[in-house]
Design a protein around this motif. Structure first.
Motif, mmCIF file in Angstrom:
data_model
loop_
_atom_site.group_PDB
_atom_site.id
_atom_site.type_symbol
_atom_site.label_atom_id
_atom_site.label_comp_id
_atom_site.label_asym_id
_atom_site.label_seq_id
_atom_site.Cartn_x
_atom_site.Cartn_y
_atom_site.Cartn_z
ATOM 1 N N ASP A 166 50.213 24.273 47.216
ATOM 2 C CA ASP A 166 51.549 24.727 47.556
ATOM 3 C C ASP A 166 51.684 26.072 47.966
ATOM 4 N N MET A 167 50.725 27.036 47.593
ATOM 5 C CA MET A 167 50.963 28.281 47.975
ATOM 6 C C MET A 167 51.854 29.206 47.162
ATOM 7 N N MET A 168 52.436 28.542 45.879
ATOM 8 C CA MET A 168 53.396 29.352 45.045
ATOM 9 C C MET A 168 52.424 30.210 44.530
ATOM 10 N N ASP A 169 52.934 31.470 44.226
ATOM 11 C CA ASP A 169 52.604 32.573 43.474
ATOM 12 C C ASP A 169 52.252 32.292 42.212
ATOM 13 N N GLY A 170 51.000 32.831 41.493
ATOM 14 C CA GLY A 170 50.674 32.509 40.240
ATOM 15 C C GLY A 170 50.352 30.971 39.654
ATOM 16 N N ARG A 171 50.308 30.316 40.665
ATOM 17 C CA ARG A 171 49.963 28.776 40.250
ATOM 18 C C ARG A 171 48.621 28.536 39.533
ATOM 19 N N VAL A 172 47.700 29.401 39.945
ATOM 20 C CA VAL A 172 46.232 29.113 39.308
ATOM 21 C C VAL A 172 46.136 29.425 37.932
ATOM 22 N N ALA A 173 46.606 30.813 37.757
ATOM 23 C CA ALA A 173 46.751 31.086 36.206
ATOM 24 C C ALA A 173 47.565 30.053 35.391
ATOM 25 N N TYR A 174 48.741 29.610 35.953
ATOM 26 C CA TYR A 174 49.562 28.736 35.331
ATOM 27 C C TYR A 174 49.023 27.329 34.856
ATOM 28 N N LYS A 228 44.220 40.322 56.224
ATOM 29 C CA LYS A 228 44.118 41.123 55.012
ATOM 30 C C LYS A 228 44.678 40.349 53.935
ATOM 31 N N GLU A 229 45.904 39.909 54.194
ATOM 32 C CA GLU A 229 46.632 38.942 53.121
ATOM 33 C C GLU A 229 45.761 38.012 52.400
ATOM 34 N N ALA A 230 44.805 37.223 53.325
ATOM 35 C CA ALA A 230 43.779 36.402 52.737
ATOM 36 C C ALA A 230 42.778 37.003 51.515
ATOM 37 N N LEU A 231 42.983 38.337 51.697
ATOM 38 C CA LEU A 231 41.938 39.041 50.746
ATOM 39 C C LEU A 231 42.848 39.192 49.313
ATOM 40 N N ILE A 232 43.977 39.412 49.584
ATOM 41 C CA ILE A 232 44.945 39.494 48.379
ATOM 42 C C ILE A 232 45.070 38.225 47.666
ATOM 43 N N GLU A 233 45.148 37.195 48.261
ATOM 44 C CA GLU A 233 45.213 35.948 47.892
ATOM 45 C C GLU A 233 43.754 35.583 47.032
ATOM 46 N N ALA A 234 42.804 35.794 47.685
ATOM 47 C CA ALA A 234 41.562 35.469 47.138
ATOM 48 C C ALA A 234 41.274 36.357 45.966
ATOM 49 N N GLU A 235 41.807 37.570 45.892
ATOM 50 C CA GLU A 235 41.509 38.370 44.755
ATOM 51 C C GLU A 235 42.417 37.744 43.527
ATOM 52 N N LEU A 236 43.544 37.408 43.873
ATOM 53 C CA LEU A 236 44.659 36.897 42.850
ATOM 54 C C LEU A 236 44.153 35.658 42.423
ATOM 55 N N ASP A 237 43.695 34.734 43.176
ATOM 56 C CA ASP A 237 42.885 33.434 42.777
ATOM 57 C C ASP A 237 41.766 33.450 41.927
ATOM 58 N N THR A 238 40.993 34.676 42.304
ATOM 59 C CA THR A 238 39.823 34.760 41.518
ATOM 60 C C THR A 238 40.106 35.229 40.123
ATOM 61 N N LEU A 239 41.039 36.315 39.967
ATOM 62 C CA LEU A 239 41.282 36.985 38.565
ATOM 63 C C LEU A 239 41.952 35.774 37.706
ATOM 64 N N GLU A 240 42.757 34.861 38.357
ATOM 65 C CA GLU A 240 43.490 33.695 37.688
ATOM 66 C C GLU A 240 42.641 32.706 37.265
ATOM 67 N N GLY A 241 41.477 32.702 37.907
ATOM 68 C CA GLY A 241 40.532 31.508 37.264
ATOM 69 C C GLY A 241 39.981 30.294 38.138
ATOM 70 N N ALA A 242 40.329 30.525 39.484
ATOM 71 C CA ALA A 242 40.075 29.328 40.274
ATOM 72 C C ALA A 242 38.175 29.228 40.436
ATOM 73 N N ASP A 243 37.926 27.947 40.567
ATOM 74 C CA ASP A 243 36.469 27.886 40.757
ATOM 75 C C ASP A 243 35.798 27.782 41.963
ATOM 76 N N LEU A 266 32.738 33.501 44.849
ATOM 77 C CA LEU A 266 32.816 31.835 44.656
ATOM 78 C C LEU A 266 32.465 31.215 45.689
ATOM 79 N N PRO A 267 32.252 29.928 45.496
ATOM 80 C CA PRO A 267 31.936 29.018 46.517
ATOM 81 C C PRO A 267 33.239 28.854 47.382
ATOM 82 N N ILE A 268 33.002 28.909 48.886
ATOM 83 C CA ILE A 268 34.059 28.800 49.780
ATOM 84 C C ILE A 268 34.311 27.525 50.299
ATOM 85 N N ALA A 269 35.341 26.838 50.295
ATOM 86 C CA ALA A 269 35.647 25.752 51.075
ATOM 87 C C ALA A 269 36.435 25.772 52.185
#
Ligand code: PBG
Length: 324
Positions: A166-174, A228-243, A266-269
């Motif tokens: 869905d690309m909402m902010d903070g969803r992985v942590a939530y 570059k924005e992809a790197l921001i998203e990647a950093e956040l998802d990683t910190l939030e606990g994505a596998d 992390l493994p990339i899909a």
């Protein structure tokens, strides 16, 4: 005198195999599957020749065939009738609804299959958006609560990997927090990390009848001009606990796959999406390209760019060709 002759390493198939850098196996693939209500129903998606929406009974047979071919991971999407869609996507947590019922049945019949679910509102939303809409705006935090309910219901039905698309902010942590609270510590999250606002999703929206009723998805999906924005998203998802981190679409975004793969442990899909599939099928049907060779080259290029995992509608075709 020529000291360097790169052609020496191409002189025979055996040598070419020896120096081959990239391999693609059925084990790297995830097969997306579409579900519909009913019994004994199989309806082809017009813009995706060879891809069907299955009623649960037939889907079980399809999964059985795929498992025998070595495909073990499936990503499921439901086609929900318009009468069940509403503003809050409440059908998504209906335990007796199409999606959750099928999930339980598949898991029961194939406990060893890995089932990835879709966490987003669009298949169930009367607005056709991935988020909760108020006065024409997609609201972020209100959407998270809905995604949380949906995710928990899917975990309860045996989902192995949740795919928030869905690309909402903070969803992985939530979601991670909710899952852990409910003791689903072993349920994984594959985040749609860099998902672009793309025209390549057209055939998928045909399959689910899920096109947005107004506007577009540009306030949540990423601008195709940005990397570059992809790197921001990647950093956040990683910190939030994505596998796992996912890039979507794949082919016009190979540079993004490479960037994430160079910058993350992390493994990339990568999601080889519906429009990418449709274009190959259309050109092959006209006899303009060799569909099988194009498929192999495309999938290989996605692997070479750095994706370990590929979600692709070609999964079964690829496996059938390998098993020949
Ligand atoms: C939406 C979703 C989309 C796809 C997967 N999940 C489409 C969209 O964002 O509108 C597209 C997949 C494809 O095109 O194959 N949550």
């Amino acid at each position: 005198m020529m000291i360097h002759r790169p052609r020496r390493n191409r002189k025979s198939q055996v040598i070419r195999d020896l120096v081959e850098e990239t391999n693609l196996s059925v084990k790297d693939l995830i097969f997306p599957l579409f579900l519909i209500e009913g019994k004994n129903k199989k309806s082809e998606v017009k813009s995706m020749p060879g891809i069907y929406r299955w009623s649960t009974d037939l889907l079980l047979k399809e999964i059985d065939q795929c498992m025998r071919l070595g495909i073990k991971t499936f990503c499921l999407f439901p086609n929900i009738s318009d009468s069940l869609k509403n503003k809050t996507a409440s059908e998504s947590w209906n335990k007796n609804g199409l999606y959750l019922k099928s999930l339980r049945e598949i898991k029961k019949k194939f406990p060893e299959a890995v089932l990835m679910t879709d966490v987003a509102m669009d298949p169930y939303s009367s607005d056709g958006h991935d988020g909760y809409v108020e006065n024409g705006e997609i609201l972020n935090d209100e959407t998270l609560e809905i995604l949380g309910r949906m995710a928990l219901a899917q975990a309860e039905c045996g989902a192995d990997i949740l795919g928030p698309s869905d690309m909402m902010d903070g969803r992985v942590a939530y979601l991670r927090d909710m899952l852990d609270e409910a003791r689903f510590t072993q349920v994984s999250i594959m985040s749609y990390t860099a998902k672009y606002a793309s025209a390549f999703y057209g055939p998928f929206r045909d399959a689910l009848d899920s096109a947005p009723k107004f506007g577009d998805k540009k306030t949540y999906q990423m601008n195709p001009a940005n990397s570059k924005e992809a790197l921001i998203e990647a950093e956040l998802d990683t910190l939030e606990g994505a596998d796992f981190l996912m890039v979507k679409p794949a082919l016009s975004y190979l540079d993004i796959i490479k960037t994430l793969s160079d910058n993350s442990h992390l493994p990339i899909a990568a999601y080889n999406v519906s429009g990418e599939y449709a274009m190959v099928k259309a050109a092959a049907a006209k006899g303009w390209v060799d569909g099988t060779k194009i498929m192999n080259e495309m999938l290989l290029s996605i692997r070479r760019a750095g994706a370990k995992i590929i979600l692709t509608y070609f999964a079964k075709e690829f496996a059938l060709q390998k098993n020949k």
